[in-house]
Write a protein that holds these residues in place. Structure first.
Motif: not given
Length: 751
Positions: A499-505, A507-515
């Motif tokens: 997974e990698h860190e991404a800015e979902v909104s 100022g808000v960062f979350e780890y999302v899957p990396s296919p």
């Protein structure tokens, strides 16, 4: 009147069942007298003796149990005095019962003198049989059928301790679920089959069995300096075969050599520029890498030794002590292969399954990691632009130009197969590229194995209980414009994060899957576990053959619960790991010269668990191999030992152990070979001395010397002589760029 206990009531009921089953025991009165006789035997046991021999009777349980119970209740009301025991079972029925039940388990009824013979069930009950000879055959047929349909013992799941997995935990969990194995996320007191460590072999110190996914000493061996030394040793013996590693210098100990070579190269370049209108080659550039650095930390480019940053560091403990930070300086590859005008490298995953015998697997898929700025050849103006020159993911992911993509062929991280597809579309020979990459991997591991064996025997000496080891390595490879692969470094702990860190909104960062990461990394971990399956190695030859068919995607029918597990395994894809050694042993076995030297070194270490050779052991080595003579006395041997050991002591200050390490022993071995075979090239000198030592030590083993004079043996891999080496015939320019791989006839080619 005697009072009966529950036990005797049960006995009486069983006797009544005999009557209901149709056993011929005479008339009713006689049977009643017989029943009372048995009861009286129990109640008046001291004065009376039971019959001398039990009577064999045949049981036949009828479905009309209500009648039997009613009869039992009726007869329980009858009480008579002790009478004579009536053995009125007919001869015909008794003989039939004896023939049928000779081999059956027996159950003696307490207080009756009778033995009930029939098959005992698992719950302790007695299964009654027929009483006729005709039914005996059918009963035996049923027994044979039951024997043929015995339940297959269900294979227990493989247990995996994931408590130390760290960043690879998510990919490991997915792999365990695919295989239907059992995970222990916080460990357990009992031993597990596999222990998955996140950093090193020593993540868990209390392992005495099973398998660990780290080798002792791998972290130390893959530091920049030790890797450079190992490859440099091989370059001395096989310069053409090991030209895939850039020129390197270890600073600060080799600073003077580095500065002198750079000054001479600069003078030669200036003179050639003045004599010609245009320069044929760009000015040399060098990349500086900290010895223990990772993720691009502390890496920078220079063009002159004066550009080196200070290597002195102050202790963080507050003591004020100053230490020198060791670095490796390498020649920078200025003309790499570009795709979309971007520089990239390849992260290839390699499984080292075993050291002895050596077994290597290469993943069929890798990751291509791209820079985030268009590439330009190094100049004074762009040396500081790391997003242009450095391919490290941890650096480029911080760039605003980094592109996260779910596609395999776009973005800043792609699959290696997508890159090869683009090259093939342009007419490149991708099979040759793969052959060169595989050759690079095999040669690099051959260079590392000698030192790893020393670490292994120090951690797990012969005779000491301990786990077996395997490890996934991360090879970072750069392709040049001519498609020749260049080794950048080898990682002992490649990132397995999916997974990698991404800015979902904002100022808000979350780890999302990396296919892309999940596709490559989960496959590598899952198939590594499949290859290391400890239960699979216990299968018979036929079962193992079926397992190979299953791994290749061919369904194989099996009966029972174990077959269900194998059919479930058929749903798994074929192995993504390809065996390259010993598959290509014939082409690379001659390179294992230093491995043979390490085997001699291990014979003379003496003390179990040590990694360095003492002066006494070194003298014993000289004497047993018959290397001393009038021109090279034992005093000269001592001077040689002190001189080399003292020089190497300053280069490996992290070790508290005194003595001569393997790399110092190799240097001494090269020196002795040069003295003894002066007229030969270095490679032939070393090979000749290796063969002389092996012959001398082999002769001593046959003569049966005292165990203290004969160090413990280690299996030695014998390579062909240099005169017959295929390397001597491959001198052309084509071999320097590319190498064709051919499987060895006897090698394992199942994968």
């Amino acid at each position: 009147m005697h009072i009966m206990s529950d036990h005797y009531v049960k006995v009486k009921v069983q006797l009544e069942q005999l009557k209901c089953a149709g056993v011929v025991v005479g008339d009713t009165e006689t049977a009643e007298e017989q029943e009372q006789q048995q009861l009286q035997v129990v109640t008046d046991a001291p004065p009376l003796q039971p019959p001398q021999s039990p009577i064999h009777v045949s049981l036949h349980v009828r479905r009309d149990t209500s009648k039997c119970l009613a009869t039992a209740r009726t007869r329980s009301k009858s009480r008579t005095k002790y009478g004579s025991y009536d053995r009125s079972v007919t001869t015909r029925d008794a003989s039939a019962a004896g023939q049928r039940l000779d081999n059956a388990p027996s159950l003696q009824i307490k207080g009756t003198g009778k033995v009930l013979q029939e098959k005992a069930e698992a719950n302790g009950n007695v299964a009654a049989g027929d009483h006729t000879l005709k039914d005996t055959t059918s009963a035996r047929s049923r027994d044979d059928a039951n024997a043929n349909n015995k339940p297959v013992k269900k294979r227990r799941p493989v247990t995996v301790d994931t408590s130390k997995a760290k960043t690879s935990l998510e990919a490991l969990k997915i792999s365990i679920r695919h295989l239907k194995w059992k995970e222990f996320p916080i460990g357990r007191r009992a031993a597990c089959d596999i222990y998955w460590h996140g950093v090193s072999f020593h993540d868990n110190e209390n392992i005495s069995s099973g398998q660990v996914n780290k080798f002792p000493g791998m972290v130390e061996m893959l530091r920049k300096i030790n890797l450079s030394r190992a490859v440099r040793t091989m370059q001395e013996l096989f310069p053409e075969e090991y030209n895939f590693y850039p020129r390197s210098w270890i600073l600060p100990e080799e600073y003077q050599t580095f500065a002198t070579q750079i000054r001479l190269a600069k003078e030669a370049s200036d003179s050639s520029t003045c004599s010609s209108s245009s320069s044929s080659s760009p000015r040399a550039t060098f990349i500086v890498k900290p010895d223990s650095g990772s993720q691009g930390d502390g890496i920078y480019l220079i063009r002159d030794p004066s550009d080196l940053r200070t290597m002195a560091t102050t202790s963080s403990s507050g003591s004020g002590s100053v230490s020198v930070r060791q670095v490796v300086v390498q020649e920078y590859i200025q003309r790499p292969l570009l795709i979309d005008k971007l520089k990239f490298d390849v992260r290839l995953y390699v499984l080292l399954r075993s050291l002895e015998p050596l077994e290597i697997y290469v993943a069929k898929e890798g990751l291509s990691r791209f820079c985030t700025e268009p590439y330009q050849e190094p100049s004074a103006k762009n040396l500081h632009r790391v997003y242009m020159h450095l391919t490290n993911y941890s650096l480029n992911v911080q760039s605003s130009n980094f592109v996260h993509s779910d596609s395999r062929s776009t973005g800043s991280k792609r699959t290696f197969s997508s890159v090869l597809a683009r090259l093939a579309a342009k007419g490149a020979d991708v099979k040759r590229v793969w052959s060169d990459v595989i050759a690079l991997v095999i040669k690099t591991i051959i260079a590392l194995v000698p030192e790893l064996k020393v670490y292994y025997q120090a951690e797990i000496p012969p005779g000491k209980p301990g786990p077996t080891c395997f490890q996934i390595l991360g090879f970072d490879i750069l392709l040049m414009k001519n498609l020749k692969p260049v080794l950048l470094e080898v990682n002992s702990n490649p990132s397995m994060r999916i997974e990698h860190e991404a800015e979902v909104s904002p100022g808000v960062f979350e780890y999302v899957p990396s296919p892309v990461d999940e596709e490559v990394k989960v496959g590598v971990i899952r198939d590594t576990l499949r290859l290391m399956d400890p239960l699979k190695r216990q299968h018979t030859g036929a079962e193992l053959e079926q397992d190979i068919l299953l791994e290749a995607g061919h369904p194989v029918e099996r009966a029972g619960p174990e077959g269900d597990q194998h059919l479930a395994a058929a749903a798994l894809p074929s192995l993504c790991l390809k065996q390259v050694f010993p598959k290509y042993t014939k082409q690379f076995h001659y390179l294992r010269t230093v491995d043979r030297i390490a085997a001699i070194f291990l014979r003379f270490l003496g003390v179990k668990g040590t990694m360095r050779m003492g002066p006494t052991a070194f003298r014993t080595f000289i004497r047993n191999c018959k290397l001393s003579n009038t021109s090279f006395s034992m005093a000269s041997v001592d001077i040689l030992y002190i001189d080399i050991t003292r020089r190497w002591a300053g280069t490996q200050d992290q070790s508290r152990e005194a003595g001569m390490p393997l790399q110092a022993f190799v240097e001494a071995f090269f020196y002795l070979a040069g003295r003894r075979f002066k007229s030969l090239p270095l490679r032939e000198q070393v090979l000749s001395l290796v063969e002389q030592c092996e012959a001398a030590l082999g002769g001593q083993q046959q003569q049966g010397h005292h165990p203290e004079d004969r160090p413990r043996p280690l299996r030695i891999s014998h390579a062909p002589q240099a005169q017959n080496s295929p390397a001597l015939a491959r001198r052309g320019q084509d071999f320097r760029l590319h190498q064709t791989l051919r499987p060895s006839p006897k090698a394992n080619s199942d994968h």
